[in-house]
Design an enzyme around this catalytic site. Structure first.
Site, mmCIF file in Angstrom:
data_model
loop_
_atom_site.group_PDB
_atom_site.id
_atom_site.type_symbol
_atom_site.label_atom_id
_atom_site.label_comp_id
_atom_site.label_asym_id
_atom_site.label_seq_id
_atom_site.Cartn_x
_atom_site.Cartn_y
_atom_site.Cartn_z
ATOM 1 N N LYS A 259 -29.468 6.971 -19.640
ATOM 2 C CA LYS A 259 -31.248 7.156 -18.207
ATOM 3 C C LYS A 259 -29.897 7.037 -17.793
ATOM 4 C CE LYS A 259 -32.497 4.804 -15.892
ATOM 5 N NZ LYS A 259 -33.185 4.737 -14.139
ATOM 6 N N THR B 40 -31.093 4.968 -11.270
ATOM 7 C CA THR B 40 -29.587 4.389 -11.966
ATOM 8 C C THR B 40 -29.225 4.943 -13.417
ATOM 9 O OG1 THR B 40 -29.741 2.076 -10.334
ATOM 10 C CG2 THR B 40 -28.836 1.840 -12.799
ATOM 11 N N GLU C 256 -32.296 15.332 -9.825
ATOM 12 C CA GLU C 256 -33.792 15.838 -9.483
ATOM 13 C C GLU C 256 -33.591 17.220 -9.109
ATOM 14 O OE1 GLU C 256 -34.836 11.112 -8.204
ATOM 15 O OE2 GLU C 256 -33.401 12.465 -7.242
ATOM 16 N N ASN D 51 -37.258 13.073 -3.106
ATOM 17 C CA ASN D 51 -36.808 11.572 -2.691
ATOM 18 C C ASN D 51 -37.016 11.533 -0.991
ATOM 19 O OD1 ASN D 51 -35.220 10.592 -4.657
ATOM 20 N ND2 ASN D 51 -34.073 12.250 -3.921
ATOM 21 N N SER E 105 -44.133 7.026 -0.703
ATOM 22 C CA SER E 105 -45.206 7.675 -0.280
ATOM 23 C C SER E 105 -46.624 7.857 -1.067
ATOM 24 C CB SER E 105 -44.984 8.501 1.219
ATOM 25 O OG SER E 105 -44.832 10.349 0.450
#
Lengths: 451, 451
Positions: B225, B236, B323, B446, B451
């Site tokens: 992962k 991680t 990402e 990120n 939020s």
């Protein structure tokens, strides 16, 4: 008759000053105009100072700027500074192993004989970097031509180029303009020079200081360009600082290196380094103040402090013009095992994309700071570490602080100027670095740069 | 009767395999469901492999996964692997100085006695990192409970946690589930395990190899992962590799370290490092193949190569799930003075925000590569440097190549898999690293994370 001449001169100076102020007021418009024609105008950074400062004239320095059409027609892209006989010059430069021809040339010229004057010539639009042997040829051509035009030795002409790399510099366009530039030289031309060296900058950058050396006033005025190491195509950090103090070259060199280490070497936008970054400091000695012949001379300490202040001010302005920046961030590290460790941790935090995006998102994400401390390579202990956002204690003793409330952290992060404070709790090593946040504007600017 | 039992077992296995396949087909949906409830579903990376591979069962390993509600209810967030008596375990871990309690615990347990079996327990949702002494307490509680449940020594239970940091791990929720997990243990549960450890991953990651050791087939199957070091909150890199080969622990450790150095230590998404990154390799010895007792044993070389292949495959999948990634980039450096210099240059290029944004913008911006070479700190010479984008020679001899046409570079950059090739022309040092581009999606993910 002599009186009339003096009056005309005074009036001309006034006109020039007024013109300059007018230009400063419309710096925003200028910045937009200065951007490549193909690009959309860049909005002035929300972190920009309100106005360009009122910089003092420096006796022994005259400036001119103009449009040589290096890359784009009708854009102010060259600045010339003429330095009086006796001017000592110090400098620090990028440590890149692919540094440009003009950087190598400047480094070789620093210690030269100041007796016959000197000059600085800077162009934007083309970086004259990674152009093979053509790079050296252009530097030689420019130095020779400036030397002839101003009557100074070519070995005392310092050049810099910023702009697209890998394309041959059309230096003839600049040399063709030298006579015109010479005619335009004026003691109060520094604001124009600050604008001439801009590339992706959204505002011109200037800073000044006035101190006394053994009772005699001396002035320091500096200009800078750079919005971080943004792209070797079009951006680079260039800094020119002028003073009428009288400083021996080795002393000026040492002070310049020390001050740069505490200022320009403590800022980071994206961790990238240009092939052309340069800081030059020129001391004309025309103030009449006592010579600063060594580091312990009268006024040496005050001068060094003032020089550092000017550099710090300019360095902060570079960060405030960081591409896409919406937050100015001071990262303070204390309690490190050594000062080098403190610096490692500070830079690790300041360069972390995760920390920088959290700041952009106004997220009090102290976990990412713990991560950045951990990866820095510096000695650290989870259980002695403490983290503060401004005055808000966030984490200590290996965990979130008992007193910490997420809403306090969140409220703090909404400010535009932030202090991230990390105490490692191990020793006395300290360091402070400055950076900005990482926003989608940075990506937009850099992903679309040449397209 | 025994026959009936066997048939039931075979049928159960078939059902389980079919279920697993079905789940794999809908991995995209799963990934979305696995994301925190508060977040918008993450679209599957455009660089994802088409399907999860068909991983072989590894004799001596049984898997279970389930939903313990560590952070969110109804989300599969824990996986358990039971390792047969005699299984040797090797591992490499993050070098972060703020590494988590479970990482420290695993490091201490690697060389333990394999006689009585072992287990691996992984949870997502909470990283159990930077939680003071509570971290160690949770690791002890989990190890003890798993040991009791499976009848293996607590000193042979390897744990890992990934998720938000700085919050106490509610380990009771996991220990309460252990009996249920034990009942679910199955030799073919590896695909479910791959999904249970996902956090911000947009697809489950698996890889396999089958080789012969002295004429006997052995199998290697691995899962991972991680979508880069994305956030210590929720991501991680965790890697678990299982084999039925019989490998002495010191040999397995050496091979694991070497293979990780050539694979996982050569990938970078954003240069950030998690506090929990772990790679564990477990060798059950149940294949019946000859023991690999030293690095020169029969089959040692083939096994090491296969282990490296599996790790490289998983490492590439981590990058392909970087990402916001839209490009998979291989950075190849040759001609460096030393291998260490080659690695420095490759990482400097791969981590440069300017290079990564240029790749995102499909801009053949070789100037930024020259910049990244220059700032790397490695020995470099502008005039011996050459740069290729795939087979397109872009720059050589200190300048753009005579044969280079910008449209060739631009066409090449439109591909989703890119090779950036730099020859420093100095020596024989070589290195290859893998990365992805830096897009506004990275910032969005990120900056908005918590939020």
């Amino acid at each position: 008759m002599a009186k009339k001449k003096k009056e005309v001169k005074a009036l001309k100076k006034k006109v020039s000053k007024l013109k300059s102020k007018l230009q400063d007021r419309s710096a925003a418009g200028d910045a937009a105009a200065a951007a490549p024609a193909k690009k959309k105008a860049l909005a002035v950074s929300p972190l920009a100072p309100e106005t360009f400062p009122d910089l003092p004239d420096i006796a022994g320095v005259r400036f001119a700027s103009g449009a040589a059409g290096v890359r784009y027609a009708g854009r102010t892209d060259v600045m010339l500074a003429e330095l009086a006989a006796g001017t000592t010059v110090a400098g620090v430069f990028t440590r890149s192993s692919t540094r440009s021809a003009s950087v190598l040339d400047c480094q070789a010229k620093l210690g030269g004989d100041p007796a016959k004057g000197a000059a600085i010539l800077v162009n934007s639009g083309n970086a004259n970097a990674f152009t093979g042997k053509h790079g050296e040829d252009s530097v030689t051509a420019l130095s020779t031509a400036v030397g002839k035009t101003l009557g100074v030795p070519a070995a005392r002409v310092f050049t810099a180029s910023t702009g697209v790399i890998g394309e041959r510099l059309p230096h003839d366009r600049i040399t063709d303009k030298l006579a015109e530039l010479k005619d335009g030289l004026a003691g109060d031309g520094i604001a124009g020079a600050a604008r001439a060296i801009m590339t992706t900058d959204t505002f011109p950058k200037g800073a000044m200081a006035e101190i006394e050396v053994a009772g005699t006033p001396v002035r320091i005025a500096g200009i800078a360009k750079g919005s971080g190491m943004i792209a070797p195509d079009m951006a680079t950090m260039l800094v020119y600082i002028f003073t009428d103090a009288d400083v021996a070259q080795p002393v000026l060199q040492r002070m310049t290196a020390q001050a740069a280490d505490e200022t320009f070497n403590c800022i980071t936008v994206d961790g990238d380094t240009s092939t052309s970054d340069s800081v030059l400091v020129a001391a004309t000695g025309k103030s009449g103040a006592k010579r600063i012949g060594d580091m312990r001379a009268a006024g040496a300490r005050a001068f060094r402090a003032a020089l550092t202040d000017v550099m710090r001010d300019l360095a902060h302005q570079v960060i405030r013009d960081g591409e896409g920046a919406t937050k100015f961030v001071e990262v303070r590290v204390s309690g490190a095992d050594t000062p080098a460790d403190a610096r490692k941790v500070a830079l690790s935090i300041a360069n972390s994309p995760l920390v920088k995006t959290a700041v952009a998102g106004e997220d009090p994400n102290w976990g990412r700071i713990v991560m950045a401390v951990g990866k820095s390579g510096a000695k650290a202990d989870r259980d002695t570490l403490s983290i503060r956002f401004g005055d808000v204690l966030v984490a200590e003793k290996g965990w979130v602080a008992e007193s910490y409330r997420e809403e306090d952290g969140a409220a703090y992060m909404k400010q535009s100027d932030l202090v991230l404070d990390v105490d490692l709790g191990l020793g006395k090593g300290r360091a402070t670095v400055w950076t900005c946040d990482l926003t989608d504007r940075y990506i937009a600017i850099n992903a679309d740069y040449r397209s």
